[in-house]
Design an enzyme around this catalytic site. Structure first.
Site, PDB file in Angstrom:
ATOM      1  CB  SER A 206      -0.707   0.102   1.200  1.00  0.00           C
ATOM      2  OG  SER A 206      -0.253   0.178   2.345  1.00  0.00           O
ATOM      3  CE  LYS A 207       0.065   8.084  -1.967  1.00  0.00           C
ATOM      4  NZ  LYS A 207      -0.605   8.298  -3.452  1.00  0.00           N
ATOM      5  NE  ARG A 208       0.033   0.445   5.966  1.00  0.00           N
ATOM      6  CZ  ARG A 208       0.734  -0.525   6.150  1.00  0.00           C
ATOM      7  NH1 ARG A 208       1.799  -0.443   6.738  1.00  0.00           N
ATOM      8  NH2 ARG A 208       0.360  -1.527   5.451  1.00  0.00           N
TER       9      ARG A 208
ATOM     10  N   GLY B 272       5.654   3.349   0.620  1.00  0.00           N
ATOM     11  CA  GLY B 272       6.307   4.322  -0.318  1.00  0.00           C
ATOM     12  C   GLY B 272       5.448   4.547  -1.528  1.00  0.00           C
TER      13      GLY B 272
ATOM     14  CG  ASP C  18       1.697   6.042  -5.522  1.00  0.00           C
ATOM     15  OD1 ASP C  18       0.746   7.153  -5.348  1.00  0.00           O
ATOM     16  OD2 ASP C  18       1.312   4.786  -4.613  1.00  0.00           O
TER      17      ASP C  18
END
Ligand code: GLU
Length: 490
Positions: free
Chosen positions: A252-254, A256, A262
């Site tokens: 997930s975006k967590r 990075g 992204d």
């Protein structure tokens, strides 16, 4: 590893089949890449198919974003994009053929009846599969229809049967049909389900190899049954491993970055993103981590894809990106950096010289940054009024008197310089530090801070040259004034 398949060498027809219901995730991009590499490496064909049968969740924005990300990565397709939403007649014809072959039957079971079946199976500790009644006679069907009931069409799975996949990655995988429900192929409004559409398309598009995420493996026996019932030959399958974050959790975006967008926003080069995506599950020799796109095309092999989950590691990705940056010629690097800074709005409102400053500073940061996003850390001071960061101020104020002396000495010397070049500046400051009997670091660090306000920046001589004579002197005096004020107060 029980793998029975040799590498793919004959021209393969492969496909990437995203559902346009969001952005292009790292996992999807990796699937696209593996397929693209196989197509390019065998002289085959890469087909792009948009699986938009879920009309509620599919959006044109998502479709456009997926195409944009594929283009950014450089994954060009040879056929398509085909949209499943534009192929209703193809699926309707397939449903008719399945009916004629007796492979599917109309199922009138209500939701309550299906739930009761599942509950009964669970109570018996059997897999909660559902099956409709296949033996309704025409009179009963006519009655149901007259009452306004419309059936779904289910595949008549033989509960005693078995489907075997000779998977490129997972080896031999057997599915007993007792655990496979009579899956729906057409909904009561006639629209096809994913399993029907995907199987029909793989058959009709002549796909030779289906390479996709392992989360789809339970769909594979169903799709194979559909293809066989249509009289077709099933493609070969490769189910590639999941991608997890370093904490072994779903990416997930967590972690990075979770999507191609992204990666783009974090300032990665497409070629480095490709390099890193290729290593998510594939390896060449367990030690080489740097590959150009051409090398990947040459070296990629589905037989070297591992079945253990791949770990997405942002730190490794940055190292790879940094190495690709340093392989670039200065001009190419400068153009790419300026392009990225422009596209992210970094240069907005910074005035007409901003782009020139970027170009002039680019070669100075090339060796030091691992992503374009780190440019600001080293060179962002160039675009802002002098602002001495706390750490830098602490360095200067540890010995205020000394700082005033060396900064004043540097300024005095530079003011006499007839020409303003990196070489001349360097020579003058080096000479001055000797005259003053200072150690290089004790003398040069305050000069850097005096004009950049930072302990980390582009090199001192280059920074002075970039800033120009007048602005450099202005900043020197501003810093000296601040120090003098502190000295006076003490
Ligand atoms: N549309 C499916 C997905 O996005 C892919 C199915 C397939 O590759 O067969 O997950």
């Amino acid at each position: 590893m029980a793998r029975n398949r040799p590498d793919i060498t004959a021209p393969a027809r492969v496909r990437f089949a995203p559902s346009p219901t969001g952005s292009l995730h790292v996992g999807g991009a990796r699937t696209a890449l593996f397929n693209w590499l196989i197509a390019r490496n065998t002289g085959g064909t890469f087909v792009l198919r948009l699986e938009d049968t879920d009309r509620e969740r599919s959006t044109p924005e998502s479709e456009a974003e997926i195409l944009r990300c594929l283009a950014w990565l450089g994954l060009d397709w040879d056929e398509g994009p085909f949209r499943q939403s534009e192929r209703d007649d193809v699926y309707a014809a397939a449903v008719e053929r399945l009916k004629a072959a007796g492979a599917i039957y109309p199922a009138y079971e209500t939701d309550e009846e299906l739930e009761a079946q599942r509950a009964a199976a669970r109570a018996d500790k059997r897999a909660p599969v559902v099956r409709g009644r296949r033996d309704r006679d025409p009179a009963e069907i006519a009655e149901l229809e007259a009452a306004g009931r419309r059936p779904v069409w289910r595949f008549a799975v033989d509960p005693g049967g078995e489907t075997t996949i000779e998977d490129y990655v997972r080896g031999t995988v057997r599915f007993g049909h007792g655990a496979i429900e009579d899956f729906v192929v057409a909904r009561s409004d006639g629209t096809p389900t994913y399993n029907l559409a995907a199987a029909v398309d793989d058959l009709e598009m002549g796909i030779t190899h289906v390479v996709r995420g392992e989360d789809h493996i339970s769909n594979t026996p169903k799709q194979m049954m559909v293809i066989r019932a249509l009289g077709g030959q099933t493609p070969d399958y490769a189910h590639i491993p999941l991608i997890l974050g370093e904490d072994k959790k779903r990416l997930s975006k967590r972690h990075g970055a979770a999507s191609v967008e992204d990666l783009e926003a974090a300032g990665f080069l497409p070629r480095a993103a490709i390099n890193a995506l290729a290593l998510l599950g594939w390896s060449f020799d367990d030690k080489t981590t740097m590959f150009t796109v051409d090398e990947l095309v040459e070296k990629f092999s589905i037989t070297r894809v591992s079945k253990s989950p791949a770990i997405f590691d942002m730190k490794k990705l940055k190292v790879i990106n940094g190495r690709h940056l340093r392989l670039m010629a200065n001009d190419e690097f400068t153009d790419a950096l300026a392009g990225w800074l422009r596209s992210t709005g970094y240069l907005d409102g910074k005035g007409p010289e901003a782009e020139e400053l970027v170009r002039a500073s680019a070669p100075l940061v090339k060796r030091k940054i691992s992503t374009f996003a780190e440019y600001d850390d080293l060179a962002g001071w160039l675009f802002r009024p002098l602002e001495i960061e706390p750490e830098a101020w602490e360095t200067l104020t540890r010995d205020v008197r000394h700082s005033i002396q060396v900064i004043g000495g540097g300024l005095g010397r530079l003011e006499q310089l007839p020409e303003w070049t990196v070489e001349a500046i360097k020579e003058a400051l080096q000479d001055q530090l000797h005259i003053m009997g200072e150690a290089a670091r004790d003398f040069l660090e305050p000069q850097r801070i005096a004009i950049t306000g930072r302990t980390v920046s582009t090199g001192t001589y280059e920074s002075l040259a970039l800033l120009g004579r007048e602005e450099s002197f202005r900043r020197y005096r501003e810093t000296l004034a601040k120090l003098a004020e502190l000295w006076a107060a003490a």
